[in-house]
Design a protein around this motif. Structure first.
Motif, mmCIF file in Angstrom:
data_model
loop_
_atom_site.group_PDB
_atom_site.id
_atom_site.type_symbol
_atom_site.label_atom_id
_atom_site.label_comp_id
_atom_site.label_asym_id
_atom_site.label_seq_id
_atom_site.Cartn_x
_atom_site.Cartn_y
_atom_site.Cartn_z
ATOM 1 N N GLU A 1 0.840 -1.197 0.000
ATOM 2 C CA GLU A 1 0.000 0.000 0.000
ATOM 3 C C GLU A 1 0.876 1.247 0.000
ATOM 4 N N PHE A 2 0.510 2.221 -0.794
ATOM 5 C CA PHE A 2 1.271 3.463 -0.889
ATOM 6 C C PHE A 2 0.792 4.486 0.138
ATOM 7 N N ALA A 3 -0.312 4.192 0.859
ATOM 8 C CA ALA A 3 -0.915 5.180 1.752
ATOM 9 C C ALA A 3 0.058 5.756 2.777
ATOM 10 N N PRO A 4 0.870 4.942 3.475
ATOM 11 C CA PRO A 4 1.801 5.535 4.449
ATOM 12 C C PRO A 4 2.798 6.491 3.801
ATOM 13 N N VAL A 5 3.288 6.137 2.612
ATOM 14 C CA VAL A 5 4.230 7.009 1.906
ATOM 15 C C VAL A 5 3.543 8.308 1.502
ATOM 16 N N SER A 6 2.306 8.182 0.999
ATOM 17 C CA SER A 6 1.544 9.364 0.602
ATOM 18 C C SER A 6 1.310 10.288 1.789
ATOM 19 N N LEU A 7 0.954 9.706 2.936
ATOM 20 C CA LEU A 7 0.722 10.499 4.142
ATOM 21 C C LEU A 7 2.003 11.194 4.585
ATOM 22 N N PHE A 8 3.119 10.488 4.515
ATOM 23 C CA PHE A 8 4.410 11.061 4.889
ATOM 24 C C PHE A 8 4.773 12.235 3.967
ATOM 25 N N LEU A 9 4.618 12.029 2.663
ATOM 26 C CA LEU A 9 4.938 13.088 1.713
ATOM 27 C C LEU A 9 4.071 14.322 1.949
#
Length: 205
Positions: A1-9
């Motif tokens: 899932e890309f969600a954690p990376v998206s949230l971090f960015l």
């Protein structure tokens, strides 16, 4: 899932992609926001975020130009299949309700309320209580006749301009800078309250 990376960015680095872009760098830069800082210092992070939506989709998400936008905005691909569609008039059928409740249908400039046809019209919501009551009749019938009952009902406005010329609608639109939203959400909230009472767990989209 890309969600954690998206949230971090987004939350830590200030990187946001506001709209799908073409592959050209000049086009990409138009909708991409970057932090003015050249360096980012990150301390300890302990973040938990529940998705706001059970499932999300972009109707043209399969197009190549939209795939990166889907990814960086963490579109949720698994979960309850909920759709938001232009379907409000399906619950206010002219052939069923025009004779009994003509006030639910848009007033023309000459003060009449002709029976609409096709799908390029939106209802008159000057009487939000009546509109909500009629829509609830339709929802009750739908829930009773469907096996299994649906997870959601979609009451989205039709994909056309709001054109009711009645004094109540016109006054509301003038008071809200030409927007139909106050009329629409007043009605929609009444339906939501009734659905929560009668059909807890039913989504309204």
């Amino acid at each position: 899932e890309f969600a954690p990376v998206s949230l971090f960015l987004d939350k830590v680095c200030g990187v946001r992609l506001y709209a799908p872009t073409e592959s050209e760098p000049s086009e990409s830069e138009l909708w991409l926001a970057l932090s003015p800082e050249s360096q980012v210092t990150v301390g300890a992070l302990d973040v938990f975020q529940r998705p706001f939506f059970a499932k999300t989709a972009f109707s043209t998400g399969s197009f190549k130009r939209n795939q990166e936008w889907n990814r960086i905005n963490s579109m949720v691909s698994e979960g309850a299949a909920l759709r938001a569609s232009h379907t409000i008039i399906n619950y206010l059928k002219p052939e069923k309700y025009h004779e009994k409740h003509p006030q639910l249908f848009p007033m023309a400039a000459n003060g009449t309320r002709p029976r609409p046809s096709g799908s390029t019209w939106n209802p008159c919501l000057a009487d939000a209580d009546l509109a909500a009551s009629v829509v609830m009749e339709e929802i009750r019938a739908l829930m009773k006749s469907s096996t299994p009952p649906p997870d959601y009902v979609s009451l989205g406005c039709m994909d056309c301009a709001f054109d009711c010329k009645c004094p109540v609608c016109q006054e509301s639109m003038q008071r809200h800078k030409g927007s139909y939203s106050n009329l629409y959400y007043t009605f929609l909230n009444k339906v939501a309250v009734a659905c929560r009472r009668e059909f807890p767990g039913l989504w309204i989209t």
